[in-house]
Design a protein around this motif. Structure first.
Motif, PDB file in Angstrom:
ATOM      1  N   GLN A  42      27.691  37.570  43.372  1.00  0.00           N
ATOM      2  CA  GLN A  42      28.322  37.641  42.151  1.00  0.00           C
ATOM      3  C   GLN A  42      29.609  37.537  42.292  1.00  0.00           C
ATOM      4  O   GLN A  42      30.256  38.075  42.750  1.00  0.00           O
ATOM      5  CB  GLN A  42      27.693  38.840  41.505  1.00  0.00           C
ATOM      6  CG  GLN A  42      28.007  38.781  39.761  1.00  0.00           C
ATOM      7  CD  GLN A  42      27.706  40.074  39.306  1.00  0.00           C
ATOM      8  OE1 GLN A  42      28.057  41.043  40.082  1.00  0.00           O
ATOM      9  NE2 GLN A  42      27.363  40.234  37.909  1.00  0.00           N
ATOM     10  N   GLN A  43      30.310  36.809  41.045  1.00  0.00           N
ATOM     11  CA  GLN A  43      31.611  36.834  40.949  1.00  0.00           C
ATOM     12  C   GLN A  43      32.097  38.362  40.359  1.00  0.00           C
ATOM     13  O   GLN A  43      31.344  38.938  39.412  1.00  0.00           O
ATOM     14  CB  GLN A  43      32.168  36.095  39.944  1.00  0.00           C
ATOM     15  CG  GLN A  43      33.747  35.902  40.005  1.00  0.00           C
ATOM     16  CD  GLN A  43      34.450  34.436  39.431  1.00  0.00           C
ATOM     17  OE1 GLN A  43      33.488  33.834  38.714  1.00  0.00           O
ATOM     18  NE2 GLN A  43      35.278  33.995  39.829  1.00  0.00           N
ATOM     19  N   THR A  44      33.073  38.961  40.951  1.00  0.00           N
ATOM     20  CA  THR A  44      33.580  40.153  40.749  1.00  0.00           C
ATOM     21  C   THR A  44      34.575  40.308  39.409  1.00  0.00           C
ATOM     22  O   THR A  44      35.034  39.207  39.158  1.00  0.00           O
ATOM     23  CB  THR A  44      34.094  41.051  41.763  1.00  0.00           C
ATOM     24  OG1 THR A  44      35.220  40.301  42.376  1.00  0.00           O
ATOM     25  CG2 THR A  44      32.959  41.353  42.727  1.00  0.00           C
ATOM     26  N   ILE A  45      34.969  41.474  38.942  1.00  0.00           N
ATOM     27  CA  ILE A  45      35.829  41.365  37.748  1.00  0.00           C
ATOM     28  C   ILE A  45      37.237  40.969  38.048  1.00  0.00           C
ATOM     29  O   ILE A  45      37.853  40.443  37.385  1.00  0.00           O
ATOM     30  CB  ILE A  45      35.703  43.006  37.082  1.00  0.00           C
ATOM     31  CG1 ILE A  45      36.050  44.010  38.116  1.00  0.00           C
ATOM     32  CG2 ILE A  45      34.346  43.054  36.358  1.00  0.00           C
ATOM     33  CD1 ILE A  45      36.088  45.213  37.374  1.00  0.00           C
ATOM     34  N   ASP A  46      37.507  41.099  39.269  1.00  0.00           N
ATOM     35  CA  ASP A  46      38.652  40.770  39.872  1.00  0.00           C
ATOM     36  C   ASP A  46      39.056  39.152  40.138  1.00  0.00           C
ATOM     37  O   ASP A  46      40.087  38.776  40.760  1.00  0.00           O
ATOM     38  CB  ASP A  46      39.425  41.478  40.791  1.00  0.00           C
ATOM     39  CG  ASP A  46      38.374  41.373  41.934  1.00  0.00           C
ATOM     40  OD1 ASP A  46      37.490  40.491  41.983  1.00  0.00           O
ATOM     41  OD2 ASP A  46      38.878  42.201  43.177  1.00  0.00           O
ATOM     42  N   GLY A  47      37.995  38.455  39.871  1.00  0.00           N
ATOM     43  CA  GLY A  47      37.990  36.991  40.192  1.00  0.00           C
ATOM     44  C   GLY A  47      37.329  36.738  41.528  1.00  0.00           C
ATOM     45  O   GLY A  47      37.168  35.368  41.946  1.00  0.00           O
ATOM     46  N   GLY A  48      37.158  37.845  42.539  1.00  0.00           N
ATOM     47  CA  GLY A  48      36.633  37.515  43.886  1.00  0.00           C
ATOM     48  C   GLY A  48      35.109  37.274  43.777  1.00  0.00           C
ATOM     49  O   GLY A  48      34.525  37.057  42.817  1.00  0.00           O
ATOM     50  N   PHE A  49      34.585  37.631  44.996  1.00  0.00           N
ATOM     51  CA  PHE A  49      32.907  37.659  45.189  1.00  0.00           C
ATOM     52  C   PHE A  49      32.498  38.466  45.812  1.00  0.00           C
ATOM     53  O   PHE A  49      33.197  39.117  46.746  1.00  0.00           O
ATOM     54  CB  PHE A  49      32.627  36.283  45.586  1.00  0.00           C
ATOM     55  CG  PHE A  49      33.320  34.832  44.749  1.00  0.00           C
ATOM     56  CD1 PHE A  49      32.822  34.523  43.747  1.00  0.00           C
ATOM     57  CD2 PHE A  49      34.519  34.262  45.273  1.00  0.00           C
ATOM     58  CE1 PHE A  49      32.975  33.539  42.884  1.00  0.00           C
ATOM     59  CE2 PHE A  49      34.882  33.454  44.560  1.00  0.00           C
ATOM     60  CZ  PHE A  49      34.203  32.882  43.487  1.00  0.00           C
TER      61      PHE A  49
END
Length: 342
Positions: free
Chosen positions: A225-232
């Motif tokens: 899933q993509q995380t809220i900081d743009g990472g994964f």
């Protein structure tokens, strides 16, 4: 609450999503309804898990559903694999339904060999992006398969990624730049027998970068899933790291370019696998999978909650004396969690 769905034969839930009305949509495979070789199963429930309707799709051979989501028009799109229809062997299968699960259209993708569809997302233009795997040859085995369609499921382009060994595509997401990110596994690249593989493409499926994660043993990716900081955030299992000779749950956090920021392992001395991961409203993560190290006899469904750095806050097991597994998890509107499996 818990609910079971099934008959006298084998029935499995592979993926769950919450619907706009607060209920749930599940896809998987049933051998109790339809053809006994296995049909795709689509189950709609209310917010308490009571079934509102159930649909099956398939023919005389095995057909399996792996991913489902509600579409912009309120209906559903599901992808999986069919051995009943298409060009031969197994084909990736895309089915569009209305809000009541009635089929509006379906499309198959593949050659005379084996092709699989494991994950689908709706794109910003109303079309769909599918990831899976396709058989190349006995010298190259399977490659990751990425298919873009229009809103009627007609193929717009196809891309494959791989080397001389097995490659598998498990999950696909849209990225904020209009491209796609694919999570899977590779036997051709990386450090060991199999490594987790992250592939970034542009909007036309052209490769921009890849990253591998793993050691000298078998390491396998299952969900992202993509995380809220743009990472994964990625989960799967690792035989290269952790405590168990049979493999441990592996949780990996990357930045927006797929560079590892941290990783954590969870498990005991037998075998433990992570099948699904989602970021939670507190910034941490929830992982569902299976454990042979903890719980009752045999294999139990395992649920692990972590903080934003992957440190375990709590874990729970669910199951009895036989085989129980959690294939998909998400956080619900009330802050709890819903898991499907078998």
């Amino acid at each position: 609450w818990t609910k079971t769905f099934g008959g006298t034969n084998s029935d499995e839930g592979n993926y769950v999503n919450q619907t706009l009305d607060g209920g749930f949509i599940i896809t998987g495979e049933t051998r109790s309804i339809g053809d006994s070789n296995g049909d795709i199963w689509l189950i709609k429930t209310d917010a308490y898990g009571n079934d509102e309707w159930i649909q099956s799709f398939g023919g005389s051979n095995r057909d399996i559903g792996y991913s489902v989501l509600q579409t912009m028009d309120g209906g559903y799109i599901l992808t999986g694999t069919t051995e009943s229809f298409g060009s031969g062997g197994a084909d990736a299968w895309l089915i569009k339904t209305d809000v009541d699960g009635n089929e509006q259209w379906n499309r198959t993708f593949g050659s005379v060999d084996h092709d699989y569809g494991y994950s689908v997302q709706q794109t910003t233009d109303g079309g769909y992006i599918i990831v899976g795997s396709t058989w190349i040859s006995w010298s190259s085995f399977y490659d990751v398969l990425l298919i873009k369609t229009d809103d009627e499921g007609n193929e717009e382009w196809t891309q494959t990624f791989g080397g001389s060994e097995y490659e598998w595509g498990d999950f696909v997401l849209l990225t904020s730049d209009g491209g796609y990110i694919v999570e899977g596994s590779t036997g051709s690249y990386g450090n060991g027998s199999f490594d987790i593989w992250l592939i970034k493409t542009d909007g036309d499926g052209n490769l921009e970068w890849t990253q591998t994660f793993g050691g000298s043993e078998y390491d396998w990716g299952e969900s992202m899933q993509q995380t809220i900081d743009g990472g994964f955030i990625i989960t799967g299992w690792t035989s290269s790291f952790g405590n168990g000779t049979g493999g441990n749950v592996w949780l990996i956090k990357t930045d927006v370019n797929g560079n590892e920021e941290w990783s954590q392992t969870f498990g005991g001395d037998i075998s433990d696998v992570g099948f699904s991961v989602k970021q939670t409203i507190d910034g941490g993560y929830i992982v569902s999978g299976e454990t042979q190290s903890f719980g009752d006899d045999s294999t139990d469904l395992w649920l692990i909650k972590t903080d934003n750095n992957g440190n375990e806050i709590w874990n729970q097991t669910f199951g009895g004396s036989n085989y129980d597994i959690g294939k998909s998890v998400l956080q619900t509107d009330d802050g709890g969690f819903v898991i499907t499996g078998f």
